[in-house]
Design an enzyme around this catalytic site. Structure first.
Site, short mmCIF file in Angstrom:
data_model
loop_
_atom_site.label_atom_id
_atom_site.label_comp_id
_atom_site.label_asym_id
_atom_site.label_seq_id
_atom_site.Cartn_x
_atom_site.Cartn_y
_atom_site.Cartn_z
N PRO A 50 0.82 -1.22 0.00
CG PRO A 50 -0.91 -1.60 1.54
CD PRO A 50 0.36 -2.19 1.01
CB THR A 86 -0.32 -10.06 -11.88
OG1 THR A 86 -0.38 -8.65 -11.99
CG2 THR A 86 -0.93 -10.69 -13.13
NE ARG A 95 11.01 -2.16 -15.60
CZ ARG A 95 11.81 -1.78 -14.62
NH1 ARG A 95 13.12 -1.79 -14.79
NH2 ARG A 95 11.31 -1.38 -13.47
N GLY A 152 -15.59 6.58 -34.11
CA GLY A 152 -16.80 7.34 -33.78
C GLY A 152 -17.64 6.69 -32.70
CD GLU A 206 6.71 -6.47 -14.04
OE1 GLU A 206 5.91 -6.79 -13.14
OE2 GLU A 206 7.91 -6.71 -13.98
N GLY A 207 6.90 -1.15 -13.50
CA GLY A 207 7.54 0.16 -13.59
C GLY A 207 6.74 1.08 -14.49
#
Lengths: 424, 365
Positions: free
Chosen positions: A147, A179, A278, A377, A401-402
């Site tokens: 947190p 995740t 990354r 649209g 991941e940053g």
């Protein structure tokens, strides 16, 4: 190897398989799992699991060989250059073209596997990773964020203390945004790699990662997140309350060194997994971007608006310019991503390139998907099409991941040769 | 495979050109810019590198093999040195490469050995026209068939060293077909009028001229490619790669200069590069230079490998043009007031960088 942009045939074959899966399985269930957030896409999981087992087995064998462990010896004679990372990125790109949220539910050791493969002992690899080569589908997860500690991983508060009597680590703390955390920690006999500090006063140097197996007492899944996008992906909070794990579940050495000795090895080992992850995020971003771009291009073509092969600028309409812009950004992001993977395959350093592709792909996919909603649209904005979903899915790639900013900072420090003190 | 490593030969090539760029071009570019001329000895030294003969087959006096990718590699280094001198160095390419790509056997045998001499040949190309809506596929200059000749009429700009040129490759719309074709025109042919020196925003060191053609009679066998004519898009591919590579070189120079400056320049007691607002600009510049280079290499590789790649080259040129503008502009911005004065090179690079988008045809590799 000279400069070359050729997709090796065996990679192409595997990518075609992923493409087939994307079209025939993922796209068909895409909207359903977007609207049923915490259900699991078993249609996909069951189909991909056998392939993932093969990939896991090959990764494990290769990684064991690096340890000089009991993996089989490399074949004598001609050695084909590795394409493992380039292959993986093509697979991720194709699956994310199908559905990026569902792709994240792919049963595999994932980031946990990357961490263990990077720094684990042969015994750890055997104990934690073998399971991904057999039996029912399983997941691996990585628990870093807290947190109060997002991009600033040095602020991690979770603690690991050694109980000398039982020779066990005792974990305490809360992790968020994990995740596949529930899949790995509760719903399957998977593993979670948890970052915790042995000594807060040492900052990064005190940080280590630990493997926690599913169902370990003291580990509780406390919350399933509800998100903007990638809703099919399992994102949870985990609380560790006197969670006891064997001493040997620590990754890397338990020995602490003072930060001024500049040997923040444990932390660096963990950061190394980012060099691999990354580009994976970037590849996923490119997959979503390509899905949105191709869909938009094809829909506009039905209305008679096409991209010329080449044309002077004054002959292009605004929409054509937008399409060309998207195509260029997509290509730029993909080539940077492939470069970072090819470097890894060639066993060359790729930290800066990994951050570069992450920055570029995160920005590109965000801009491209947002533009696609606009170009189509009212229908682009409608939930009849998937474009609005792709725009929501896309955004995460500029965050996890940053964030784009953190990766820009990493690139900046590298090119300037600055420490984190010189460039905050 | 995907691989991003130069071969030993390619490394030697880029090292050689890089040495010329840093030791020779960079020494004189500002004086050349202010004085409006490139010193002759610089041109001679550059020609001695033999970049063009190395792209021509032995049959025509050269000692190498044509490769767009190799062209991209050396063009980046030339662009890194100086855009004006780079365009001068690539001037013979403007004629030799279309002949190599589209010429008849007889034209190749007749003209290509010219490009393997010790002296830089006095040739140039006439492609761009003084118009807002320039379209290579719909030129205002015309070629009308009359008997055994074509009659050329029209006005061209950006003819490099037009005042000294002996032979021009002139692009015109063939009236019978409506297609763009190219014609080899000696400058002493009646009706060729070398006009004023052009005035451009950038590359003041480069002499370019406006050239007019008034009923210039060109024998039919001087039409490039004979009856079949040229494949314009092959030529434009080569130009797109050349310009994209020059853009990468120019931008790389600006990026490096801004990076060094930002580490040295102090404000509020520390280098300005310690601030994210500056450091992030530099990071984006680094990423964009690399992205444009990769796109250029990929397109060049595809052209060499498959003959296709026109769309990739189009995208690479467009991307690199945008990139060069953005990166050179950022360099000026990072230097602030010092970037705006001509004591530093970045203002010159911004002016040159802007040109990449609109100079199609001005450089070939």
């Amino acid at each position: 190897m000279p400069i070359e942009f050729k997709l090796p045939e065996h990679v192409e074959n595997q990518t075609n398989l992923s493409k087939m899966l994307a079209v025939q399985v993922m796209r068909k269930i895409s909207r359903h799992y977007d609207e049923h957030e915490h259900e699991r896409p078993w249609e996909y999981i069951n189909v991909i699991w056998p392939f993932m087992q093969q990939i896991e087995a090959a990764d494990l064998k290769r990684s064991m060989r690096r340890n000089g462990g009991n993996g089989s010896k490399p074949k004598e004679g001609k050695k084909r250059p590795s394409t493992a990372n380039v292959r993986l990125l093509h697979m991720i790109e194709a699956l994310s073209w199908g559905d990026a949220g569902i792709y994240l539910d792919t049963p595999s050791s994932a980031l946990a596997g990357a961490a263990i493969n990077a720094v684990g002992t042969p015994e750890q690899k055997e104990r934690f990773l073998k399971r991904f080569t057999e039996g029912e589908p399983k997941w691996g997860a990585m628990a870093i964020t807290e947190p109060q500690a997002g991009s600033d991983t040095s602020a991690i508060q979770a603690t690991a203390t050694l109980d000398p009597e039982t020779n066990e680590w005792v974990l305490n703390g809360e992790k968020i945004f994990v995740t596949s955390g529930s899949l790995a920690g509760k719903e399957s006999p998977g593993i979670i790699v948890v970052w915790a500090t042995l000594d807060r006063s040492l900052g990064r140097a005190g940080m280590r990662s630990f493997v926690v197996e599913a169902g370990t007492p003291g580990m509780t899944i406390t919350k399933q997140e509800e998100k903007l996008g990638i809703r099919a992906s399992d994102t949870v909070s985990i609380v560790f309350e006197d969670c006891r794990i064997p001493y040997d579940n620590i990754l890397g050495s338990a020995e602490l060194v003072k930060p001024d000795e500049k040997k923040t090895k444990g932390f660096k080992g963990a950061m190394k997994t980012f060099d691999a992850s990354r580009p994976m995020v970037a590849a996923s971003a490119v997959g979503i971007a390509r899905a949105a771009f191709e869909f938009t291009r094809d829909k506009l073509a039905e209305q008679g608006i096409t991209i010329p092969e080449y044309a002077p600028h004054h002959q292009l309409s605004a929409i054509q310019c937008d399409l060309i812009q998207m195509e260029m950004e997509l290509k730029a992001a993909w080539l940077l991503t492939i470069r970072s993977a090819a470097l890894m395959d060639a066993k060359q350093p790729n930290s800066i390139e990994a951050s570069m592709c992450k920055v570029k792909a995160g920005k590109a996919v965000t801009a491209i998907t947002q533009k696609c909603v606009e170009l189509l649209g009212p229908l682009g904005y409608s939930r009849e099409f998937l474009v609005e979903k792709w725009m929501r899915d896309a955004k995460i790639n500029d965050i996890f991941e940053g964030t784009g900013q953190i990766n820009t900072l990493i690139v900046a420090r590298r090119i300037l040769g600055y420490s984190r003190r010189e460039l905050k | 495979m995907y691989s991003f490593n130069k071969t030993d030969e390619q490394r030697m090539l880029t090292d050689t050109v890089n040495r010329f760029a840093t030791r020779t071009m960079r020494k004189v570019y500002r004086e050349a810019e202010e004085g409006g001329a490139i010193p002759a000895e610089i041109i001679d030294t550059g020609w001695e590198l033999g970049l063009l003969p190395a792209s021509l087959p032995e049959d025509y006096g050269g000692f190498g093999e044509y490769s767009v990718l190799n062209g991209a590699l050396y063009a980046e280094e030339l662009g890194y040195g100086d855009f004006a001198i780079a365009l001068e160095m690539l001037r013979p390419n403007q004629v030799a490469i279309p002949i190599l790509l589209c010429g008849t056997e007889q034209q190749k045998e007749q003209y290509l050995p010219l490009f393997c001499d010790e002296e830089m040949p006095k040739v140039s190309a006439a492609f761009l026209e003084p118009t807002i809506l320039f379209d290579p596929a719909d030129l205002a200059t015309t070629a009308a068939e009359e008997g055994d000749n074509y009659l050329l009429n029209g006005k061209k700009v950006m003819v490099i060293d037009g005042d000294e040129a002996e032979l021009l490759l002139v692009y015109a719309r063939e009236e019978s077909s409506g297609q763009t074709q190219a014609y080899l025109v000696p400058t002493d042919a009646p009706g060729v009028i070398i006009g004023e020196r052009d005035k451009w925003m950038g590359f003041h060191a480069l002499k370019t001229y406006t050239v007019e053609f008034e009923n210039v009679a060109v024998p039919k066998h001087n039409k490039l490619g004979g009856e079949q004519g040229i494949d314009l898009h092959k030529i434009l591919n080569s130009s797109r790669i050349a310009l994209a590579s020059l853009a990468v070189g120019v931008a790389r120079g600006a990026y490096e200069y801004a990076l060094d400056y930002a580490k040295e320049r102090e404000a509020f007691g520390e280098p300005i590069a310690h601030r994210q607002s500056i450091a992030f600009m530099l990071a984006d510049m680094a990423i964009e230079v690399d992205a444009a280079r990769l796109m250029t290499w990929e397109a060049a590789w595809k052209i060499d490998e498959t003959g296709a790649g026109a769309h990739d080259a189009f995208l690479a040129h467009r991307y690199a043009a945008d990139m060069a503008l953005a990166v050179t502009d950022s360099a000026v911005q990072i230097l602030g007031g010092h970037g705006y004065v001509r004591e530093h090179p970045v203002e010159l690079w911004l002016r040159n960088g802007r040109g990449i988008a609109v100079l199609l045809g001005a450089a070939l590799v």
